[in-house]
Design a protein around this motif. Structure first.
Motif, mmCIF file in Angstrom:
data_model
loop_
_atom_site.group_PDB
_atom_site.id
_atom_site.type_symbol
_atom_site.label_atom_id
_atom_site.label_comp_id
_atom_site.label_asym_id
_atom_site.label_seq_id
_atom_site.Cartn_x
_atom_site.Cartn_y
_atom_site.Cartn_z
ATOM 1 N N VAL A 118 0.856 -1.185 0.000
ATOM 2 C CA VAL A 118 0.000 0.000 0.000
ATOM 3 C C VAL A 118 0.903 1.249 0.000
ATOM 4 O O VAL A 118 1.975 1.259 0.606
ATOM 5 C CB VAL A 118 -0.959 -0.040 1.219
ATOM 6 C CG1 VAL A 118 -0.201 0.002 2.523
ATOM 7 C CG2 VAL A 118 -1.979 1.058 1.156
ATOM 8 N N ARG A 156 -6.688 4.964 -1.707
ATOM 9 C CA ARG A 156 -6.271 3.561 -1.740
ATOM 10 C C ARG A 156 -7.159 2.738 -2.669
ATOM 11 O O ARG A 156 -8.376 2.841 -2.614
ATOM 12 C CB ARG A 156 -6.326 2.954 -0.332
ATOM 13 C CG ARG A 156 -5.182 3.482 0.492
ATOM 14 C CD ARG A 156 -5.133 2.885 1.860
ATOM 15 N NE ARG A 156 -3.965 3.408 2.564
ATOM 16 C CZ ARG A 156 -3.789 3.316 3.854
ATOM 17 N NH1 ARG A 156 -4.699 2.744 4.596
ATOM 18 N NH2 ARG A 156 -2.700 3.788 4.423
ATOM 19 N N HIS A 201 -3.326 -2.951 -0.107
ATOM 20 C CA HIS A 201 -3.590 -3.074 1.325
ATOM 21 C C HIS A 201 -3.902 -4.514 1.710
ATOM 22 O O HIS A 201 -4.560 -5.237 0.975
ATOM 23 C CB HIS A 201 -4.787 -2.185 1.706
ATOM 24 C CG HIS A 201 -4.828 -1.860 3.161
ATOM 25 N ND1 HIS A 201 -5.253 -2.776 4.084
ATOM 26 C CD2 HIS A 201 -4.476 -0.744 3.853
ATOM 27 C CE1 HIS A 201 -5.165 -2.236 5.293
ATOM 28 N NE2 HIS A 201 -4.699 -1.010 5.176
#
Length: 546
Positions: A118, A156, A201
């Motif tokens: 990430v 993200r 992530h």
């Protein structure tokens, strides 16, 4: 004899007969490389670097240009190099890329999965490559790639998105900077790179694994941030690429943020990991155009070589080296393997399902074998009770532009018209009605347990990934053992918990549960009995009634 690289000592004033022979040979090399070939001039057939004088080289390139015109291709000089040969005159060898749009008008399409921890800069790098504009250092370049509001707010990626980068026959980049739509990019390109942007992530790991197993990428690009080095999920993503045998190259991003020493430290850290016995790779740091050409050719020929790029999406440093590399990167399958796949019966993996207004139900996925045409009748399944349902393919889109025929190995979306979306799920297959697909709830696999905190035993539940199939399965039996520990091998019998799935013997398998991870391949299937219209037949492998 095979492959798309041709050595030629010189091509000075060939006779008409020799010229025709050379053109035929070029057609063969282009077919082997599915539309592209590399000519090395000044090199003998056995690979000895002899080199040519300036005049001979000019004449040879002129002949090569004539040959390319004859087959409808363009040529680009990749690099020139002087050689030390016993003569007073300086002698050179030249490497030339010959590219044309293949005869079936299907441009070469390579799929590259983008992995990395990430915040390592994956989406930003893709934004810069595909939009043609540098980032402002605060994430502007990645905004075009996000699909959900929460992704824009958090910065993200949580879903899988696809981005395209084209190269025309002269090897120039075609992206959104000079083309307004994806269709324009497709029309102007002879080669397409489709990037599959995966989530970095850890909580989206199942999405990342699904992207790697079901979209069958040709290559993977592992993005590492120069200032954080190898963190968190980087090792995990590296392990996934290796377990699934996807050849990968590494991009160290954000070099504008840190000193030269920090970048060097990250490079050394990566080189150390790649050389470990578990990886056994040969790192190749790319610092010039020459290195990028060498890396692309070696990378496709030898799976052990791992090119490493250091770049910045903000200053644009070394971005061109990645473009040179992607431009030359050859396909992994040659034309013969592609032909063999196309002659098999149609089989389409369902990875995504959408409802589009005024179009109806649309499925996205990859055609793993055969040919699929507009208007074709297929069957889709297995449903929860193991049945296959008939449907019709109304239209096909590839890279967001309409397409009449889909060939094996290509990804696309198929519109199914008024077909009920609730009957479909990810992991189904659409096959030709003659296929009689085998479906099973119980199967055996030869596995290696990569990591488990205690012992792995009967009754343990894991999430199994096989291609586009993702479902919880329970361990029914471990052959010859009571339990397994980290690093041990065994043949294990699994049973799917919810519904039967379509599997193939030999398919790669990956399973996980918490920190438990393992890989392997399917070795045996217990085919299922299907009931329909009161008929009940016990079916062996390869038989199924509709």
């Amino acid at each position: 004899h095979n492959g798309n690289i041709e050595y030629k000592l010189k091509l000075v004033n060939p006779s008409q007969y020799r010229f025709e022979h050379l053109v035929t040979q070029m057609k063969w090399r282009l077919q082997e490389g599915r539309g592209e070939a590399v000519y090395q001039i000044g090199v003998e057939d056995n690979g000895l670097l002899v080199g040519l004088s300036e005049e001979e080289m000019r004449a040879s390139l002129k002949t090569l240009r004539r040959m390319a015109e004859k087959v409808g291709a363009d040529i680009t000089v990749l690099r020139e190099r002087e050689v030390d040969y016993d003569s007073d005159v300086p002698r050179k060898i030249t490497e030339v890329l010959v590219r044309k749009v293949p005869d079936n008008q299907q441009f070469l399409d390579l799929r590259v999965a983008v992995l990395g921890n990430v915040d390592s800069g994956k989406s930003t790098l893709l934004g810069v490559l595909t939009q043609g504009e540098l980032d402002n250092g605060r994430g502007r370049a990645r905004l075009n790639l996000f699909r959900h509001l929460h992704e824009i707010q958090s910065g993200r990626t949580s879903s899988i998105s696809f981005e395209i980068l084209g190269f025309n026959s002269k090897g120039e980049v075609v992206n959104y900077s000079d083309s307004r739509t994806a269709e324009e990019i497709c029309e102007s390109s002879s080669k397409m790179i489709t990037f599959i942007d995966l989530a970095g992530h850890h909580k989206y790991l199942k999405t990342t694994i699904f992207g790697l197993t079901s979209y069958c990428p040709d290559f993977a690009m592992l993005v590492v941030s120069a200032n954080t080095g190898i963190a968190g999920t980087t090792r995990e993503h590296l392990g996934l690429a290796m377990a699934l045998k996807v050849p990968f190259f590494i991009v160290i991003s954000k070099v504008d943020l840190c000193s030269k020493a920090t970048v060097e430290r990250t490079v050394k850290q990566l080189e150390r990991i790649l050389k470990q016995p578990g990886c056994n790779k040969l790192p190749l740091l790319v610092t010039s155009d020459d290195d990028a050409v060498t890396a692309a050719q070696q990378f496709a020929q030898s799976p052990n070589i791992t090119p490493i790029f250091t770049l910045s999406s903000v200053s644009g440093e070394n971005l061109d080296l990645v473009k040179v590399f992607l431009n030359i990167l050859p396909p992994l399958t040659n034309s013969k393997e592609q032909e063999e796949l196309m002659q098999q019966l149609t089989e389409f993996q369902v990875d995504e399902i959408y409802t589009v207004p005024e179009v109806g139900t649309v499925v996205g996925g990859t055609l793993s074998s055969g040919i699929c045409r507009e208007g074709e009748n297929l069957v889709v399944g297995p449903t929860d009770d193991g049945k296959f349902l008939r449907l019709k393919v109304c239209s096909i889109q590839r890279n967001r532009s309409a397409c009449r025929v889909l060939r094996a190995g290509q990804a696309a979306t198929l519109a199914l018209g008024p077909f009920d979306r609730s009957l479909l799920r990810k992991g189904m297959v659409m096959v030709s009605p003659e296929m009689n697909p085998t479906i099973c709830s119980v199967f055996e696999a030869e596995i290696v347990l990569l990591f488990h905190a205690t012992t792995f035993r009967k009754g343990f539940q894991v999430t199994v990934h096989v291609g586009n199939v993702r479902q919880t399965a329970v361990v029914e039996k471990i052959h010859g053992k009571d339990k397994l520990r980290t690093g041990e091998k065994a043949v294990v019998c699994f049973r799917f918990i919810k519904h039967p799935e379509y599997l193939k013997i030999g398919a790669k398998l990956l399973f996980r549960e918490g920190v438990t991870k393992g890989i392997g391949h399917v070795t045996n299937l217990q085919a299922i009995t299907t009931k329909e219209n009161g008929l009940e037949e016990s079916l062996g492998p390869g038989q199924l009634s509709f």
